[in-house]
Write a protein that holds these residues in place. Structure first.
Motif, PDB file in Angstrom:
ATOM      1  N   ALA A 242       0.757  -1.255   0.034  1.00 24.59           N
ATOM      2  CA  ALA A 242      -0.012  -0.051   0.108  1.00 24.59           C
ATOM      3  C   ALA A 242       0.786   1.287  -0.089  1.00 24.59           C
ATOM      4  O   ALA A 242       0.649   2.447  -0.565  1.00 24.59           O
ATOM      5  N   LEU A 243       1.993   1.094   0.736  1.00 20.74           N
ATOM      6  CA  LEU A 243       2.867   2.563   0.821  1.00 20.74           C
ATOM      7  C   LEU A 243       3.641   2.434  -0.555  1.00 20.74           C
ATOM      8  O   LEU A 243       3.858   3.766  -1.139  1.00 20.74           O
ATOM      9  N   THR A 244       3.773   1.484  -1.215  1.00 22.80           N
ATOM     10  CA  THR A 244       4.231   1.503  -2.650  1.00 22.80           C
ATOM     11  C   THR A 244       3.501   2.189  -3.555  1.00 22.80           C
ATOM     12  O   THR A 244       4.023   3.178  -4.248  1.00 22.80           O
ATOM     13  N   VAL A 245       2.333   1.952  -3.505  1.00 18.00           N
ATOM     14  CA  VAL A 245       1.237   2.465  -4.575  1.00 18.00           C
ATOM     15  C   VAL A 245       1.219   3.916  -4.275  1.00 18.00           C
ATOM     16  O   VAL A 245       1.193   4.864  -5.117  1.00 18.00           O
ATOM     17  N   ALA A 246       1.373   4.175  -2.808  1.00 11.35           N
ATOM     18  CA  ALA A 246       1.152   5.723  -2.590  1.00 11.35           C
ATOM     19  C   ALA A 246       2.637   6.418  -2.937  1.00 11.35           C
ATOM     20  O   ALA A 246       2.503   7.786  -3.385  1.00 11.35           O
ATOM     21  N   LEU A 247       3.679   5.784  -2.714  1.00  5.86           N
ATOM     22  CA  LEU A 247       5.013   6.726  -3.211  1.00  5.86           C
ATOM     23  C   LEU A 247       4.737   6.998  -4.681  1.00  5.86           C
ATOM     24  O   LEU A 247       5.384   7.827  -5.127  1.00  5.86           O
ATOM     25  N   ALA A 248       4.197   5.920  -5.279  1.00  4.26           N
ATOM     26  CA  ALA A 248       4.269   5.856  -6.916  1.00  4.26           C
ATOM     27  C   ALA A 248       3.578   7.527  -7.207  1.00  4.26           C
ATOM     28  O   ALA A 248       3.810   7.831  -8.315  1.00  4.26           O
ATOM     29  N   LYS A 249       2.707   8.084  -6.168  1.00  9.33           N
ATOM     30  CA  LYS A 249       1.873   9.097  -6.403  1.00  9.33           C
ATOM     31  C   LYS A 249       2.336  10.189  -5.973  1.00  9.33           C
ATOM     32  O   LYS A 249       1.510  11.233  -6.150  1.00  9.33           O
ATOM     33  N   ASN A 250       3.142  10.184  -5.142  1.00 14.45           N
ATOM     34  CA  ASN A 250       3.801  11.266  -4.224  1.00 14.45           C
ATOM     35  C   ASN A 250       5.112  12.126  -4.903  1.00 14.45           C
ATOM     36  O   ASN A 250       5.686  11.435  -5.524  1.00 14.45           O
ATOM     37  N   THR A 251       4.896  13.337  -4.756  1.00 12.46           N
ATOM     38  CA  THR A 251       5.985  14.134  -5.656  1.00 12.46           C
ATOM     39  C   THR A 251       6.691  14.955  -4.709  1.00 12.46           C
ATOM     40  O   THR A 251       7.580  15.809  -5.178  1.00 12.46           O
ATOM     41  N   THR A 252       6.358  14.916  -3.414  1.00 14.55           N
ATOM     42  CA  THR A 252       6.935  15.914  -2.396  1.00 14.55           C
ATOM     43  C   THR A 252       8.076  15.263  -1.355  1.00 14.55           C
ATOM     44  O   THR A 252       8.821  16.049  -0.993  1.00 14.55           O
ATOM     45  N   LEU A 253       7.798  14.032  -1.035  1.00 18.14           N
ATOM     46  CA  LEU A 253       8.727  13.236  -0.115  1.00 18.14           C
ATOM     47  C   LEU A 253      10.377  13.454  -0.416  1.00 18.14           C
ATOM     48  O   LEU A 253      10.317  13.257  -1.732  1.00 18.14           O
ATOM     49  N   GLU A 254      11.114  13.797   0.575  1.00 11.41           N
ATOM     50  CA  GLU A 254      12.574  13.902   0.259  1.00 11.41           C
ATOM     51  C   GLU A 254      13.224  13.030   1.292  1.00 11.41           C
ATOM     52  O   GLU A 254      14.258  12.267   0.848  1.00 11.41           O
TER      53      GLU A 254
END
Length: 289
Positions: A242-254
């Motif tokens: 689930a976190l992987t799917v979310a990361l695929a759509k996130n553009t701000t995390l550093e």
């Protein structure tokens, strides 16, 4: 040393104004009524006060709360490592209610429980808070009182709730509240017991836990989050998916930290598919990709 400190505080409190803007009294024994600290807060232009690991008691909190009441200058207050109880936390909250300028509040490793923590976050609800640190306390966030108090903040940039037994039933509501804080850039929910402890010889879960899904939504939908620490929670492979799917759509995390001793590299290898320039993933102690 303690007598010398009392003389200094007494001298400061006798002045209507002082050029001292920052006072660090960490690791001293302030187990009394803190009337000298009260005088300093009432009369001088102090902006930063740190009283960490000072053996402050409920009696001391009453004096400190009185000093905070109506204070117009103090911007930063750190009370880490003191072991006052609920009564003391309530006294602090009463003082915080009427502070005017407070932007940073830290009470890590205090051992406070939900009743005291709720009073404090409610007192901070209408402040222009930049940082709130409540790490390593006995708080469960029952009924999502933390999320409700913080969700309308317009300047909060850093929130640390790590090492606290957050209730699984409140994670969904907490995540929804945090998504509303558009300015939140740095968040720690490390060791908050999110997910479900894996039983010995049990089969891997087929679907994400409630906590895993909620955290995934937080990653996917938050518009400004740059640093997120999730170490040592109860995530299984389905949660990590689930976190992987979310990361695929996130553009701000550093910086994203999901390290825990019970994860193998294989468990989270799919996360690596979504590395991008500027994103650092920490998934095992001392190993950054």
């Amino acid at each position: 040393r303690v007598e010398g400190l009392k003389i200094l505080l007494g001298a400061l409190s006798s002045k209507e104004k002082s050029s001292i803007i920052s006072l660090n009294v960490n690791n001293d024994n302030l187990s009394g009524d803190l009337k000298d600290i009260t005088g300093v807060l009432k009369m001088c232009g102090l902006q930063k006060l740190s009283l960490c690991h000072c053996y402050i008691t409920d009696i001391g909190c009453k004096g400190l709360g009185a000093g905070l009441n109506g204070n117009t200058c103090l911007k930063e207050l750190r009370l880490d490592g003191n072991k006052f109880k609920t009564a003391g936390a309530i006294e602090i909250a009463l003082g915080l209610t009427n502070t005017k300028a407070l932007a940073v509040f830290s009470l890590n490793k205090g051992g406070i429980k939900d009743e005291g923590a709720q009073k404090i976050v409610d007192a901070l609800k209408d402040k222009e808070l930049l940082t709130l640190e409540l790490r390593a306390n006995e708080i469960s966030n029952k009924d999502n009182y933390i999320g409700k108090a913080m969700e309308n903040h317009t300047k909060l940039a850093c929130l640390d709730l790590g090492d606290s037994p957050i209730l699984e039933d409140t994670i969904e509501d907490l995540a929804k509240s945090l998504i509303k804080i558009k300015t939140l850039a740095k968040l720690s929910l490390s060791n908050c017991r999110i997910g479900k402890p894996k039983e010995e010889n049990s089969k891997p879960a087929e679907y994400p836990t409630k906590g895993g899904k909620a955290v995934g939504d937080l990653i996917q939908y938050h518009e400004n989050l740059k640093e997120f620490k999730l170490t040592d929670n109860y995530f299984e492979k389905a949660d990590l998916s689930a976190l992987t799917v979310a990361l695929a759509k996130n553009t701000t995390l550093e910086f994203f930290d999901v390290s825990a001793l019970n994860y193998s590299k294989t468990d989270i290898e799919d996360l690596g598919r979504y590395f991008r320039d500027g994103l650092h993933l920490l998934y095992q102690p001392n190993l950054i990709i």
